[in-house]
Design a protein around this motif. Structure first.
Motif, PDB file in Angstrom:
ATOM      1  N   GLU A 465       0.823  -1.198   0.000  1.00  0.00           N
ATOM      2  CA  GLU A 465       0.000   0.000   0.000  1.00  0.00           C
ATOM      3  C   GLU A 465       0.864   1.258   0.000  1.00  0.00           C
ATOM      4  N   ALA A 466       1.972   1.241   0.760  1.00  0.00           N
ATOM      5  CA  ALA A 466       2.847   2.408   0.812  1.00  0.00           C
ATOM      6  C   ALA A 466       3.524   2.653  -0.538  1.00  0.00           C
ATOM      7  N   LYS A 467       3.968   1.588  -1.174  1.00  0.00           N
ATOM      8  CA  LYS A 467       4.584   1.735  -2.490  1.00  0.00           C
ATOM      9  C   LYS A 467       3.574   2.242  -3.522  1.00  0.00           C
ATOM     10  N   ALA A 468       2.343   1.736  -3.444  1.00  0.00           N
ATOM     11  CA  ALA A 468       1.315   2.197  -4.377  1.00  0.00           C
ATOM     12  C   ALA A 468       0.992   3.672  -4.142  1.00  0.00           C
ATOM     13  N   ALA A 469       0.956   4.099  -2.879  1.00  0.00           N
ATOM     14  CA  ALA A 469       0.700   5.510  -2.582  1.00  0.00           C
ATOM     15  C   ALA A 469       1.823   6.391  -3.117  1.00  0.00           C
ATOM     16  N   GLN A 470       3.082   5.946  -2.955  1.00  0.00           N
ATOM     17  CA  GLN A 470       4.206   6.720  -3.472  1.00  0.00           C
ATOM     18  C   GLN A 470       4.165   6.795  -4.998  1.00  0.00           C
ATOM     19  N   ALA A 471       3.761   5.704  -5.629  1.00  0.00           N
ATOM     20  CA  ALA A 471       3.673   5.703  -7.092  1.00  0.00           C
ATOM     21  C   ALA A 471       2.595   6.661  -7.576  1.00  0.00           C
ATOM     22  N   ARG A 472       1.465   6.735  -6.880  1.00  0.00           N
ATOM     23  CA  ARG A 472       0.411   7.679  -7.274  1.00  0.00           C
ATOM     24  C   ARG A 472       0.862   9.124  -7.111  1.00  0.00           C
ATOM     25  N   ILE A 473       1.614   9.382  -6.039  1.00  0.00           N
ATOM     26  CA  ILE A 473       2.113  10.741  -5.829  1.00  0.00           C
ATOM     27  C   ILE A 473       3.126  11.109  -6.909  1.00  0.00           C
ATOM     28  N   ASP A 474       4.043  10.191  -7.217  1.00  0.00           N
ATOM     29  CA  ASP A 474       5.061  10.466  -8.230  1.00  0.00           C
ATOM     30  C   ASP A 474       4.443  10.665  -9.611  1.00  0.00           C
ATOM     31  N   ALA A 475       3.356   9.951  -9.901  1.00  0.00           N
ATOM     32  CA  ALA A 475       2.708  10.074 -11.205  1.00  0.00           C
ATOM     33  C   ALA A 475       1.776  11.281 -11.278  1.00  0.00           C
ATOM     34  N   GLY A 476       1.622  12.000 -10.180  1.00  0.00           N
ATOM     35  CA  GLY A 476       0.744  13.155 -10.173  1.00  0.00           C
ATOM     36  C   GLY A 476      -0.726  12.813 -10.090  1.00  0.00           C
ATOM     37  N   LEU A 477      -1.061  11.593  -9.689  1.00  0.00           N
ATOM     38  CA  LEU A 477      -2.455  11.172  -9.591  1.00  0.00           C
ATOM     39  C   LEU A 477      -3.041  11.396  -8.207  1.00  0.00           C
ATOM     40  N   SER A 478      -2.191  11.739  -7.248  1.00  0.00           N
ATOM     41  CA  SER A 478      -2.646  11.974  -5.892  1.00  0.00           C
ATOM     42  C   SER A 478      -1.680  12.946  -5.231  1.00  0.00           C
ATOM     43  N   ASN A 479      -1.881  13.226  -3.953  1.00  0.00           N
ATOM     44  CA  ASN A 479      -0.966  14.078  -3.211  1.00  0.00           C
ATOM     45  C   ASN A 479      -0.791  13.512  -1.807  1.00  0.00           C
ATOM     46  N   GLU A 480       0.158  14.080  -1.080  1.00  0.00           N
ATOM     47  CA  GLU A 480       0.495  13.551   0.231  1.00  0.00           C
ATOM     48  C   GLU A 480      -0.633  13.754   1.245  1.00  0.00           C
TER      49      GLU A 480
END
Length: 529
Positions: A465-480
């Motif tokens: 889950e943490a890796k998926a959250a970091q990937a979404r942030i890096d791709a600009g699909l989410s934020n912290e």
């Protein structure tokens, strides 16, 4: 003979309906034709001929008598049915948990103030709310529950009763800062005075505007109608929903589900599944009892014709009964490792029930899946039984959380946010908060904006889950901010500030940092809009 050709209005209506049916083209395709374009509207197909529901208003489709029965059965299912209770408490634990935390988010742009001033104002608002919400004497009219506990009680009562009402009386108490109290009223207590029938402007205790349908007042019974143990006669009090001068909310209605426009009262959460739930509970209880009976091992001692009771030892005979009194023999029944002595001529007949039933679990799971589908709760979440793969278990959790988030949003709209606004109103009136222009409705909304953070969803595999959250942030699909709230239930800015203090304290104490990347604390971030 003109009178012979006259037809009554009923005969004309039947003739018109027949003409309409005959004018409809028959549907083509397998399985037989239909006299209507839609097979679901057919009244001639054998599968549909006996299905003749009637159209009705929201009040008629959920009449008082039927609603009372649904509420009584829902409460009993929550008390005594395993699946019924599981569904209710699962929603409570996931939606509310330890309570929805209020994080004020004033709209500083609409107020014309700086972001720093907005943050300071948020801190003052949160401090006032904490003083109110964490003290039962402040927020609860009964002085027994905090606001976070009231959230759980309100949700459970609305789920089992269809809705819940909250009065906001003004009660002064020694040692308190505020006087606005929240009084939870179960759905039974909202009823027409003295049991009078509904009228054009009164429906099951709710008085409303006949033109717009907006609620005007509610009638609150002093007790529970039908409770015969009351020493005093019941009385009804009329409470206005909105303040006459200020327009403030004085009565809140927490819904379970509102499905139709014009609907005044709600149906319980378990209403659609009460029938299969009851049948499944009876089936499960019968199978459990059969398994218990089949697990008992009992030995029967059969006596032949040559048996003589005088040859038994005294310990076997027990206490001798006096002559003339009938000897009381224990009943013959099954037991765990029991040995039953039979009289001469008696012969036991045994039956093998072949328990446990191999088909019980598949059938139980099939019905539980249907119940879960109706309640928007996958069977894995309903039973807390994750026996399949990680992907399937995670999909079930995510699907369940869609429903949890929706119900959390309803609870915030119906109960949490109105409670917060009432508290801010009183704090401003008492001079505890200085909010310029607060009596302007637009500025009031800007001042009372807030986000409500509940328990985090959690993760089956936290590393993934943490890796998926970091990937979404890096791709600009989410934020912290979004990812932090989803994983921990806290805002990212709070996490950052606490982490910054920890890093600075470690450096001051000369301790090594757990991660070399944190050697220098990053600059203060700007709050994301």
């Amino acid at each position: 003979m003109a009178w012979f050709n006259r037809k009554t209005p009923e005969e004309k209506a039947v003739r018109a309906a027949l003409d309409l049916v005959q004018s409809q083209p028959r549907a083509q395709g397998g399985g037989g034709g239909s006299e209507t374009r839609w097979r679901g509207a057919s009244r001639m197909l054998r599968s549909m001929a006996s299905w003749v529901p009637h159209l009705g208003s929201p009040s008629r489709d959920l009449s008082k008598i039927e609603r009372s029965t649904l509420i009584a059965r829902s409460r009993d299912a929550m008390r005594n049915h395993l699946l019924g209770r599981a569904a209710i408490v699962r929603v409570r634990t996931s939606v509310v948990g330890t309570g929805l935390i209020c994080r004020p988010q004033v709209d500083y742009e609409a107020l014309g103030i700086s972001e720093e001033e907005g943050e300071q104002l948020n801190e003052h608002l949160e401090r006032e709310w904490t003083l109110y919400a964490e003290d039962p004497r402040e927020c609860d009219a009964e002085a027994s529950s905090t606001h976070y506990q009231q959230q759980a009680i309100a949700l459970m009562s609305a789920l089992t009763g269809g809705d819940l009402f909250v009065a906001t009386p003004d009660i002064e108490r020694d040692g308190t800062l505020f006087s606005t109290r929240l009084q939870l009223l179960e759905t039974d207590r909202i009823s027409n005075p003295n049991g009078q029938p509904d009228t054009a402007s009164l429906s099951e205790g709710i008085e409303f505007d006949t033109q717009t349908g907006a609620p005007i007042a509610v009638w609150v019974c002093s007790g529970y109608p039908g409770d015969k143990r009351l020493a005093k006669p019941l009385t009804w009090e009329r409470l206005e929903v909105f303040g006459e001068q200020t327009g403030r909310r004085r009565v809140l209605q927490v819904w379970c589900d509102k499905e139709r426009p014009g609907q005044k009262r709600g149906a319980p959460y378990l209403a659609p599944v009460l029938e299969p739930l009851q049948k499944l509970e009876r089936y499960s209880s019968a199978e459990l009892m059969a398994a218990v009976i089949s697990a008992m091992f009992t030995v029967f001692l059969k006596k032949g014709s040559e048996f003589n009771q005088s040859n038994l030892p005294m310990a076997a005979l027990g206490n001798e009964q006096p002559e003339g009194l009938a000897q009381e023999l224990p009943p013959v029944e099954l037991g765990e490792g029991a040995v039953v002595d039979l009289a001469p001529g008696e012969e036991p007949i045994t039956a093998n029930p072949a328990r446990p039933n191999a088909q019980f679990d598949p059938f139980f799971m099939a019905v539980a899946k249907e119940i879960g589908a109706a309640l928007e709760m996958p069977v894995e979440e309903l039973l807390l039984y994750y026996s399949s793969s990680y992907s399937a278990a995670r999909a079930a959790m995510l699907q369940a959380w869609r429903m949890y988030n929706l119900r959390r949003w309803w609870l915030v709209c119906d109960f949490c946010q109105p409670s917060y606004e009432l508290l801010v109103d009183e704090a401003v009136a008492r001079g505890r908060l200085r909010l310029p222009g607060y009596f302007d409705p637009a500025r009031r909304r800007a001042y009372t904006r807030a986000v409500w953070i509940g328990p985090a969803r959690g993760a089956i595999d936290e590393l993934k889950e943490a890796k998926a959250a970091q990937a979404r942030i890096d791709a600009g699909l989410s934020n912290e901010t979004i990812e932090a709230a989803a994983m921990t239930g806290e805002t990212w800015l709070q996490i950052y500030r606490q982490r910054k203090r920890e890093v600075q304290q470690r450096r001051a104490d000369g301790l090594e940092l757990p991660n070399s990347k944190q050697a220098e604390p990053p600059a203060e971030p700007k709050e994301e809009e």
